[in-house]
Design a protein around this motif. Structure first.
Motif, short mmCIF file in Angstrom:
data_model
loop_
_atom_site.label_atom_id
_atom_site.label_comp_id
_atom_site.label_asym_id
_atom_site.label_seq_id
_atom_site.Cartn_x
_atom_site.Cartn_y
_atom_site.Cartn_z
N TYR A 1 -24.66 -98.20 22.94
CA TYR A 1 -23.64 -98.66 23.84
C TYR A 1 -23.44 -98.24 25.26
CZ TYR A 1 -19.73 -96.78 25.42
OH TYR A 1 -18.14 -96.12 26.00
N ASN A 2 -24.27 -97.70 25.56
CA ASN A 2 -24.67 -98.05 27.02
C ASN A 2 -25.03 -99.36 27.60
OD1 ASN A 2 -23.82 -95.20 26.88
ND2 ASN A 2 -25.99 -94.90 27.86
N ARG A 3 -25.82 -100.03 26.78
CA ARG A 3 -25.99 -101.35 27.62
C ARG A 3 -25.35 -101.98 27.49
NH1 ARG A 3 -30.31 -103.05 22.66
NH2 ARG A 3 -29.10 -103.27 20.79
N SER B 1 -31.32 -112.78 21.89
CA SER B 1 -30.83 -112.28 22.61
C SER B 1 -29.30 -113.38 23.12
CB SER B 1 -30.93 -111.10 23.26
OG SER B 1 -30.33 -110.08 23.40
N GLU B 2 -29.98 -114.30 23.46
CA GLU B 2 -28.57 -114.84 24.24
C GLU B 2 -27.49 -115.45 22.90
OE1 GLU B 2 -27.88 -118.78 26.89
OE2 GLU B 2 -29.69 -117.26 27.08
N GLU C 1 -26.40 -112.22 32.39
CA GLU C 1 -26.75 -112.30 33.78
C GLU C 1 -26.78 -110.80 34.42
OE1 GLU C 1 -25.91 -113.59 38.49
OE2 GLU C 1 -25.08 -114.35 36.56
N LYS C 2 -25.58 -110.09 34.07
CA LYS C 2 -25.95 -108.56 33.94
C LYS C 2 -26.21 -107.82 32.63
CE LYS C 2 -21.84 -109.22 36.89
NZ LYS C 2 -22.22 -109.52 38.85
N TYR C 3 -26.35 -108.01 31.39
CA TYR C 3 -26.60 -107.49 30.84
C TYR C 3 -28.53 -107.76 30.74
CZ TYR C 3 -28.39 -106.45 25.51
OH TYR C 3 -28.84 -105.91 25.10
N ALA C 4 -29.41 -108.50 31.12
CA ALA C 4 -30.53 -108.28 31.27
C ALA C 4 -30.91 -107.22 31.76
CB ALA C 4 -30.83 -109.81 31.62
#
Length: 228
Positions: free
Chosen positions: A70-72, A23-24, A45-48
């Motif tokens: 969308y939300n993530r 993913s990264e 860092e925010k997304y995980a």
């Protein structure tokens, strides 16, 4: 070899397929190409944790597939205080799904343990991931030949931890629950879901979180040799 077990079920993401690493790399490709002022590691860092929270809502049918995608992203950009349009968020969501399966890092020991298990048991996958994406992951990572059946939530009509998906997978495998074991990284979806459905389970505790001693657990995939 465990003589009472005939069928071994694996989760895919975060268990065999290294979702975080792949993913990264997908986000890094997107940002370097179109959003060079976004630092990938700051975003991740925010997304995980946001992605994990959104997935939990999704697996419990509290948000839709579209809302998840969308939300993530929206919540992650908000956490970064980065202004971005809905149109660009949707474009990133589409690019992300397209690029995600171009990277196919597996957890250390994944192929070795599948090679070890394949002659002894029938192997299967149960995943909550989207069918088209999961099929690409499995094929691109050359995993398909190891598994007799692959059950995804779209086929079963429900997601883990709902017992119906485990019933569906066991029936598809033509197995008996008393001879089945599930291996996965999520205590709720994989382990408790399987146990509540009547299967045995092993927790892939790669992050070494504290869990009840009653739960079978491994920190590395090759430790499955201690159980199977």
């Amino acid at each position: 070899m465990n003589t009472t077990i005939t069928d071994v079920f694996f989760d895919l993401d975060h268990t065999l397929w290294d979702f975080d690493k792949n993913s990264e790399m997908a986000f890094d490709r997107i940002f370097k190409s179109k959003y060079p002022n976004i630092n990938t590691l700051d975003f991740i860092e925010k997304y995980a944790p946001i992605n994990q929270a959104c997935w939990k809502l999704y697996q419990n049918d509290q948000i839709s597939h579209v809302e998840l995608r969308y939300n993530r992203l929206k919540f992650s950009f908000d956490a970064l205080e980065y202004q971005i349009s809905d149109e660009n968020i949707n474009e990133i969501a589409n690019d992300y799904i397209e690029f995600l399966t171009d990277n196919n890092h597996l957890f250390d020991g994944a192929i070795e343990v599948l090679e070890y298990l394949k002659p002894k048991y029938r192997l299967h996958i149960i995943t909550n991931g989207f069918a088209s994406v999961q099929d690409k992951k499995i094929n691109n990572a050359s995993l398909g030949g190891y598994f007799n059946t692959i059950t995804n939530s779209e086929l079963a009509g429900v997601k883990k931890p709902n017992s119906i998906i485990f019933d569906y997978a066991v029936n598809l495998a033509q197995a008996s629950k008393s001879n089945c074991i599930m291996i996965g990284d999520c205590l709720d979806a994989d382990v408790n879901g399987a146990l509540n459905a009547g299967l045995d389970a092993i927790f892939f505790n790669e992050k070494n979180i504290e869990v009840s001693q009653d739960i079978k657990q491994i920190q590395h995939l090759l430790e499955l040799k201690n159980y199977l």
